[in-house]
Design an enzyme around this catalytic site. Structure first.
Site, PDB file in Angstrom:
ATOM      1  N   GLU A 145       0.835  -1.201   0.000  1.00 51.34           N
ATOM      2  CA  GLU A 145       0.000   0.000   0.000  1.00 51.34           C
ATOM      3  C   GLU A 145       0.870   1.252   0.000  1.00 51.34           C
ATOM      4  O   GLU A 145       1.836   1.339   0.776  1.00 51.34           O
ATOM      5  CB  GLU A 145      -0.918   0.024   1.229  1.00 51.34           C
ATOM      6  CG  GLU A 145      -1.927   1.149   1.167  1.00 51.34           C
ATOM      7  CD  GLU A 145      -2.831   1.218   2.394  1.00 51.34           C
ATOM      8  OE1 GLU A 145      -4.000   1.576   2.239  1.00 51.34           O
ATOM      9  OE2 GLU A 145      -2.355   0.916   3.500  1.00 51.34           O
ATOM     10  N   ALA A 185       1.383  -0.396  10.820  1.00 47.21           N
ATOM     11  CA  ALA A 185       0.941  -1.754  10.519  1.00 47.21           C
ATOM     12  C   ALA A 185       0.140  -1.707   9.234  1.00 47.21           C
ATOM     13  O   ALA A 185      -0.213  -0.639   8.738  1.00 47.21           O
ATOM     14  CB  ALA A 185       0.107  -2.323  11.663  1.00 47.21           C
ATOM     15  N   GLU A 239      -3.023  -3.807   6.803  1.00 47.93           N
ATOM     16  CA  GLU A 239      -4.165  -4.706   6.874  1.00 47.93           C
ATOM     17  C   GLU A 239      -4.232  -5.724   5.744  1.00 47.93           C
ATOM     18  O   GLU A 239      -5.323  -6.090   5.295  1.00 47.93           O
ATOM     19  CB  GLU A 239      -5.465  -3.883   6.863  1.00 47.93           C
ATOM     20  CG  GLU A 239      -5.763  -3.148   5.558  1.00 47.93           C
ATOM     21  CD  GLU A 239      -5.200  -1.749   5.471  1.00 47.93           C
ATOM     22  OE1 GLU A 239      -5.646  -0.977   4.620  1.00 47.93           O
ATOM     23  OE2 GLU A 239      -4.288  -1.427   6.269  1.00 47.93           O
ATOM     24  N   ASN A 240      -3.099  -6.230   5.274  1.00 50.50           N
ATOM     25  CA  ASN A 240      -3.147  -7.252   4.231  1.00 50.50           C
ATOM     26  C   ASN A 240      -4.169  -8.318   4.613  1.00 50.50           C
ATOM     27  O   ASN A 240      -4.162  -8.832   5.737  1.00 50.50           O
ATOM     28  CB  ASN A 240      -1.780  -7.920   4.069  1.00 50.50           C
ATOM     29  CG  ASN A 240      -0.665  -6.910   3.912  1.00 50.50           C
ATOM     30  OD1 ASN A 240      -0.666  -6.096   3.013  1.00 50.50           O
ATOM     31  ND2 ASN A 240       0.293  -6.967   4.831  1.00 50.50           N
ATOM     32  N   HIS A 282      -7.432  -2.388  15.062  1.00 50.19           N
ATOM     33  CA  HIS A 282      -7.582  -1.545  13.868  1.00 50.19           C
ATOM     34  C   HIS A 282      -7.398  -2.368  12.594  1.00 50.19           C
ATOM     35  O   HIS A 282      -8.217  -2.315  11.677  1.00 50.19           O
ATOM     36  CB  HIS A 282      -6.552  -0.423  13.937  1.00 50.19           C
ATOM     37  CG  HIS A 282      -6.467   0.424  12.706  1.00 50.19           C
ATOM     38  ND1 HIS A 282      -7.175   1.587  12.554  1.00 50.19           N
ATOM     39  CD2 HIS A 282      -5.746   0.278  11.566  1.00 50.19           C
ATOM     40  CE1 HIS A 282      -6.902   2.119  11.371  1.00 50.19           C
ATOM     41  NE2 HIS A 282      -6.037   1.347  10.762  1.00 50.19           N
ATOM     42  N   GLU A 283      -6.316  -3.144  12.546  1.00 44.25           N
ATOM     43  CA  GLU A 283      -6.056  -3.920  11.333  1.00 44.25           C
ATOM     44  C   GLU A 283      -7.073  -5.047  11.157  1.00 44.25           C
ATOM     45  O   GLU A 283      -7.434  -5.394  10.028  1.00 44.25           O
ATOM     46  CB  GLU A 283      -4.625  -4.475  11.359  1.00 44.25           C
ATOM     47  CG  GLU A 283      -3.524  -3.437  11.547  1.00 44.25           C
ATOM     48  CD  GLU A 283      -3.603  -2.261  10.579  1.00 44.25           C
ATOM     49  OE1 GLU A 283      -4.148  -2.427   9.467  1.00 44.25           O
ATOM     50  OE2 GLU A 283      -3.133  -1.176  10.943  1.00 44.25           O
ATOM     51  N   GLU A 288      -9.828   4.378   6.000  1.00 41.85           N
ATOM     52  CA  GLU A 288      -9.087   4.786   7.190  1.00 41.85           C
ATOM     53  C   GLU A 288      -9.862   5.684   8.137  1.00 41.85           C
ATOM     54  O   GLU A 288      -9.591   5.707   9.332  1.00 41.85           O
ATOM     55  CB  GLU A 288      -7.790   5.485   6.774  1.00 41.85           C
ATOM     56  CG  GLU A 288      -6.863   4.611   5.936  1.00 41.85           C
ATOM     57  CD  GLU A 288      -6.324   3.419   6.703  1.00 41.85           C
ATOM     58  OE1 GLU A 288      -6.554   3.325   7.922  1.00 41.85           O
ATOM     59  OE2 GLU A 288      -5.660   2.570   6.076  1.00 41.85           O
TER      60      GLU A 288
END
Length: 922
Positions: free
Chosen positions: A143, A308, A310-311, A343-344, A366
């Site tokens: 990303e 971090a 979020e894959n 969050h992820e 986001e």
């Protein structure tokens, strides 16, 4: 290329042509950690929309070898007749003799290779030490636009496809990817004995000796659902793991959960695993959608540019995001890990299942989910259920709302939804406007429509666009439908929200009182003062959330009132208590008369009787912002703070500490003001000294979260202010730690303050000790970051020179921003560190080429200067630099310097007068 490239009006061509669309990637990657190289073969199934004899795709920093295409309609295989690459646009173009027919299918095959560098983007290497040996593992960070650096692809979020990934690696390593493993085997690299064309191609590059002797692990992963390229992930290394599972509350299905890390760090990952297991079922219930993948892993990396990522199915992030010392967990790190992980995990739905159509709409991913602290209805709901004592909705005001308003108060702000024509622009919008302002306006909307309806709207939005892509209208449609009950018209969400999303800035509400009414006027708020007419054209729809009191003096809140004109008048008995923006949910500042502000403060000092914790936190932030802009005086803010000196809640004290710290940092070169404000912070009759006296330095397991955090904050503020008793105690703690190597000599929550204070008031021994902590690979992430800040706190010029060399020669790229932040906190090195940055600009810029965080380094290095000469120096320095990668951050930083200069000129006399009166009380 026969079809026209897509354009946004008024921009150059920046999107890929639409003559073909990828539907599936068969990707094989061979990783050689010994040689720090990778090579691969990607076969891409294409839908051919328009007849074409050339293909345009994304590629960067890769060597391309064999290229061929098979047309299913023509039943012919072709090799490319020509190829060209545009490094600036990060595109490749390949041409073939025979055109591919319209409305047909084709399969493109491309062999590629590359080096594993420390770039922290694409497919890269991360280093760590084990038993005194430097080792390497690899991982991806795609990303926003770096998948093209790992394999040729159509690297746009709209162009979703499925992915079947095969990894080839040394047999003693672990392979990870988005999906679960379908099969895994170890074999020799004998190209002539495999029917797999990709493997044969990759093994054919090996020497005969290597093919005969070397063994390779071949890991095939199951095929993913439709997903965007920036969410593809894979990694290879000598990883260890911890395992758990969770049971879906919707279906009863049980899924495995793992956290992977290098062996030296895995014992610190248990808490991150526990958080993941707790929040997954909560998110399923919130969204009413089962997590769709067969597993969810988290990989902890030693080098990582962002916090971090979020894959889908394989979350990745830096050590400080996911590791927590199980023996000495401090509250700040526990919160950090909780929020990064939750969050992820939330992104597995919001962003991964449903993805923004283009980076203009980044906030759709986001704005709903903001790190490093939990907030809003997704992260906030889960964190509140796990740790209600953290009061995360109130914390949001300081951590996100206030941060967003500070950035949005500048002329160099940008709208939440902002056009992104190229990679440089895309990287820059990962900021507090796309994250915190977006989250703040959605939090405001949630409060207005009601959280239950809001979350229902989010669920509708996700279900309507499963595995698809979205724009702003799609979210508004979902929430609008949720507000329509039986026979109800519902709320016109676009009408209410479009200016908040499409326009920059936010309003200040000026309140004028009569005996039985108030008049409210909205204007754009700017930190430099009242907006000129040209900057004051927007009319926002503002939920007013009017708090009044009944006959018994109990608060009542009207959440229906909306200001959607320049001004309005409300009937209110102003002899009684009232307040606008009850709960501090609105994205605005409220300007009262000095008398009304003082009255609200006195009533707020009585606790929750009338004004909530949220109201009290917001009151302090509002007052300081209005003082900075010249709408009010600094003395009025200091009076509010003085009135609140008996407050019991940590988060109010936290807002006080932040704002007093901002004052001291702005007037850092005015010795009299700094001394006066420090006396106000530290003295027995001041603010934080009495709190330290009351709470002491000893932490107990029975302490509430509020008590622990308040103790930490009070000790830290007293130390910064130079309170001698506090400084002496912190020095004593750190000396005992140095002498015994026993970490228990310092409470974990006070370690950073103790380390910084010991070096600041110490000598070479203290400096060398914290430097040793930075250099020790076994140091916990939180301790290591504290040591970095401490290395910057010395008053010894030789130590600071050594810190500067450490930055250039030894610091990891991901950590340099900590050093510049530390040097800026040290007033003795603030201006020197800006010069150090400029003197070493070329080196630093090259180290961060293409990464997110160079813009943060720029801001950290120069963002706290305070004179017109500073601005002149900076303008001259940057005039011949290519600032395209950080132009927004630079403009925002320079705007901040202008605002600080104006504030100093406007308010120095006012602050001096207030301090003089305060001294008279002692």
């Amino acid at each position: 290329m026969t079809s026209a490239a897509r354009k946004n009006p008024g921009t150059s061509d920046f999107r890929l042509p639409l003559d073909v669309k990828p539907t599936h990637y068969d990707l094989t990657v061979k990783t050689d950690l010994r040689r720090e190289t990778f090579e691969g073969l990607v076969k891409i199934d294409l839908e051919v929309k328009d007849e074409t004899s050339s293909l345009v795709f994304n590629v960067a920093d890769l060597e391309i070898s064999d290229v061929s295409i098979y047309s299913h309609a023509l039943e012919i295989q072709q090799v490319d007749t020509s190829r060209s690459f545009d490094s600036e646009a990060e595109r490749g173009t390949i041409s073939f003799h025979t055109a591919l027919p319209a409305d047909s299918k084709a399969t493109l095959s491309i062999a590629f290779s590359g080096k594993l560098t420390g770039a922290m983007m694409g497919y890269y290497k991360s280093t760590y030490e084990q038993d005194g040996v430097t080792k390497v593992h690899s991982l991806t960070q795609f990303e926003p636009t770096a998948a093209r650096r790992a394999f040729p692809c159509w690297d746009e979020p709209l162009l979703k496809a499925t992915f079947a990934i095969t990894m080839v690696s040394r047999p003693d390593t672990v392979n990870l990817s988005n999906m679960s493993i379908a099969s895994e085997m170890v074999s020799k690299a004998e190209a002539d004995k495999t029917d797999d064309i990709a493997l044969a191609t990759l093994f054919s590059s090996l020497s005969a000796e290597e093919r005969a002797k070397d063994q390779w692990k071949i890991t095939r992963f199951n095929t993913t659902p439709l997903m965007s390229t920036y969410l593809v992930a894979y990694a290879n290394g000598h990883f260890a793991h911890l395992e758990s599972s969770y049971k879906s509350p919707l279906t009863g299905n049980i899924r495995p959960l793992r956290v992977y890390a290098t062996p030296d760090a895995i014992n610190q990952a248990q808490y991150a695993l526990e958080v993941k297991a707790k929040v997954l079922p909560l998110y399923e219930q919130i969204f009413d959608i089962e997590y769709p993948l067969p597993k969810l892993d988290t990989l902890v990396a030693h080098d990582f540019d962002a916090g971090a990522m979020e894959n889908w199915g394989l979350i990745t992030g830096r050590t400080s995001a996911f590791l927590l010392d199980p023996e000495r967990p401090d509250m700040a790190m526990k919160k950090r890990v909780t929020v990064f992980q939750s969050h992820e995990v939330a992104h597995m739905w919001f962003g991964d299942i449903t993805t923004m159509e283009w980076w203009d709409y980044l906030y759709l991913n986001e704005g709903r989910l903001r790190s490093p602290f939990p907030h809003l209805d997704l992260d906030l709901t889960c964190a509140s259920r796990i740790y209600p004592e953290w009061k995360v909705d109130s914390e949001f005001i300081s951590e996100h709302l206030n941060d967003a308003l500070g950035l949005d108060a500048k002329l160099s702000s940008h709208p939440i939804e902002v056009q992104c024509p190229d990679a440089s622009q895309i990287n820059q919008i990962f900021d507090s406007l796309s994250y915190s302002k977006a989250a703040s306006v959605l939090r405001m909307l949630s409060n207005f429509v009601g959280q239950e309806r809001f979350l229902l709207g989010v669920s509708i939005y996700l279900k309507d666009h499963l595995y698809g892509n979205t724009v702003t209208k799609d979210l508004w449609d979902g929430i609008g439908r949720a507000t329509r009950g039986s026979g109800e018209v519902g709320i016109d969400i676009p009408k209410m929200m479009d200016n908040w999303i499409m326009k920059m800035g936010f309003p200040v509400l000026t309140v004028t009182e009569t005996k039985d009414s108030i008049t409210i006027r909205q204007d754009r708020f700017l930190e430099t003062g009242p907006a000129e007419a040209k900057d004051n054209q927007i009319i926002w729809s503002i939920p007013l959330a009017v708090l009044t009191t009944d006959a018994q003096g109990k608060p009542m809140i009207d959440n229906t009132a909306v200001l959607d004109t320049r001004e309005t008048t409300l009937a209110i008995d102003t002899s009684k208590s009232y307040k606008l923006n009850a709960g501090t949910y609105g994205v605005c500042a409220v300007l009262y008369s000095a008398e009304r502000l003082a009255r609200i403060a006195r009533e707020a000092a009585e606790g929750d009787a009338i004004f909530s914790l949220n109201d009290r936190v917001g009151l302090v932030h509002d007052a300081m912002a209005l003082a900075k802009s010249g709408h009010a005086t600094v003395s009025s803010v200091l009076t509010v703070v003085d009135i609140l000196r008996n407050e019991q809640e940590f988060l109010v004290w936290d807002s006080i500490a932040r704002n007093l710290g901002r004052l001291v940092s702005t007037w850092w070169e005015n010795e009299d003001v700094v001394k006066g404000l420090n006396e106000f912070r530290k003295a027995t009759i001041g603010l934080f000294g009495p709190v330290v006296d009351r709470l002491g330095f000893v932490y107990s397991p029975s302490d509430s979260a509020d008590i622990s955090q308040l103790r930490t904050r009070a000790v830290g503020q007293a130390a910064l202010a130079g309170d001698q008793e506090v400084v002496d105690e912190l020095k004593r703690m750190f000396k005992a730690y140095m002498d015994t190597q026993d970490e228990s000599k310092i409470p974990a929550d006070l370690f950073r303050t103790a380390a910084i204070t010991a070096v600041k008031y110490g000598g070479l021994d203290e400096y060398n000790f914290v430097k040793g902590l930075c250099e020790n690979p076994t140091t916990m992430p939180s301790v290591g970051i504290s040591a970095m800040y401490a290395m910057c706190a010395s008053k010894d010029k030789s130590c600071i020179r050594d810190t500067e060399q450490f930055i250039l020669l030894k610091a990891r790229n991901q950590d340099i921003v900590y050093f510049f932040s530390g040097l800026q906190m040290n007033y003795d090195t603030r201006r020197r560190s800006a010069k150090f940055f400029m003197d070493n600009y070329q080196n630093l810029e090259e180290r961060y080429r293409g990464n997110f965080s160079f813009k943060d380094v720029v801001s950290a290095a120069i963002g706290n200067l305070s004179t017109k000469d500073d601005i002149e120096t900076l303008n001259k320095f940057f005039e011949d630099k290519d600032t395209s990668r950080y132009s927004l951050a630079l403009a925002q930083t320079l705007d901040s310097l202008h605002a600080s200069i104006a504030w100093i000129e406007r308010s120095t006399t006012d602050i001096g007068g207030w301090i003089e009166k305060q001294n008279g009380k002692r």
